[in-house]
Design an enzyme around this catalytic site. Sequence first.
Site, PDB file in Angstrom:
ATOM      1  N   SER A  64      12.965 117.061 -20.297  1.00  0.00           N
ATOM      2  CA  SER A  64      13.026 115.583 -20.169  1.00  0.00           C
ATOM      3  C   SER A  64      12.534 114.954 -21.487  1.00  0.00           C
ATOM      4  O   SER A  64      13.331 115.094 -22.597  1.00  0.00           O
ATOM      5  CB  SER A  64      11.986 115.133 -19.215  1.00  0.00           C
ATOM      6  OG  SER A  64      12.134 113.963 -18.771  1.00  0.00           O
ATOM      7  N   ASP A  82      20.258 115.395 -10.646  1.00  0.00           N
ATOM      8  CA  ASP A  82      18.900 115.140 -11.244  1.00  0.00           C
ATOM      9  C   ASP A  82      18.621 113.367 -11.090  1.00  0.00           C
ATOM     10  O   ASP A  82      19.528 112.653 -11.320  1.00  0.00           O
ATOM     11  CB  ASP A  82      19.222 115.107 -12.895  1.00  0.00           C
ATOM     12  CG  ASP A  82      17.778 114.826 -13.708  1.00  0.00           C
ATOM     13  OD1 ASP A  82      16.900 114.166 -13.296  1.00  0.00           O
ATOM     14  OD2 ASP A  82      17.802 115.410 -14.560  1.00  0.00           O
ATOM     15  N   HIS A 126      15.429 117.322 -11.279  1.00  0.00           N
ATOM     16  CA  HIS A 126      14.898 117.323 -12.704  1.00  0.00           C
ATOM     17  C   HIS A 126      13.871 118.040 -13.199  1.00  0.00           C
ATOM     18  O   HIS A 126      13.993 118.609 -14.458  1.00  0.00           O
ATOM     19  CB  HIS A 126      14.285 115.563 -12.857  1.00  0.00           C
ATOM     20  CG  HIS A 126      14.023 115.280 -14.094  1.00  0.00           C
ATOM     21  ND1 HIS A 126      14.964 115.284 -15.279  1.00  0.00           N
ATOM     22  CD2 HIS A 126      12.727 115.085 -14.773  1.00  0.00           C
ATOM     23  CE1 HIS A 126      14.220 114.824 -16.583  1.00  0.00           C
ATOM     24  NE2 HIS A 126      13.001 114.638 -16.060  1.00  0.00           N
TER      25      HIS A 126
END
Length: 261
Positions: A93, A194, A224
Amino acid sequence: MPLLPGAEPFHQAGGPVGVLLVHGFTGSPQSMRPWAERLAAAGHTVSVPLLPGHGTRWQDMQATRWEDWYAEADRALRELADTCEQVFVCALSMGGSLALRLAARHGDAISGLVLVNPSVRSDNPASVLLPVLRHLVPTLPGVANDIALEGSTEVGYDRVPLHAAWSLGRLWKTVQEELPGIKQPLLLLHSPQDHVVSAANSELVLARISSTDVTELLLERSYHVATLDHDAELIFEASLDFIRRLAPAGAEDVSAENHQG
């Protein structure tokens, strides 16, 4: 301020290949720990720093900015580089933005990047309001724990501190400008489902970097936080294969240990 259970940084000394793992925005090293342990078990030297303002309470994050998070990732990278022959950076991320900036700044000192659902752009049109909104509202609902696997939980904040979110936008802008300067081999893994980071983030990275050694894999069964999801094993194995291919010395070191064992 006491750390949330599991949020502590992780470091394990190993062979000549070092791997830095960088967690995401409002997350903690807990999301990277199984991955780090698998890399360490393969004989690599592994470091998972706790980014400033993370792993305690969201109020502690309000006073931090992206420069603080980057400085800690940079410190951990330099520490690995001092003791290892080669260093790789793996990230999840927002950690992907930090990893990309490290790659742009450190060049050949980084042998390769492994990015999982990297976050490099805003997916929310309302983000243009952040410069004002952050002075009116302290937080918005959190983004942690987007995981398909039942019973798997991410240790992170349940609120997004808006001063930090505004700074994250500044990080994205900085990293986007630096993408063409990135030439290291890249393994990019992303989830079609996601709910935090859109596919446009991975598309942007792949379109703008200058790397010629690029592998893209889809994480079909994960959301995610894929490092704690159904496809975690795929991430771990693919990253190990990627590192073995690019760091033969490390592979030889591990095979020698196995042979002795």
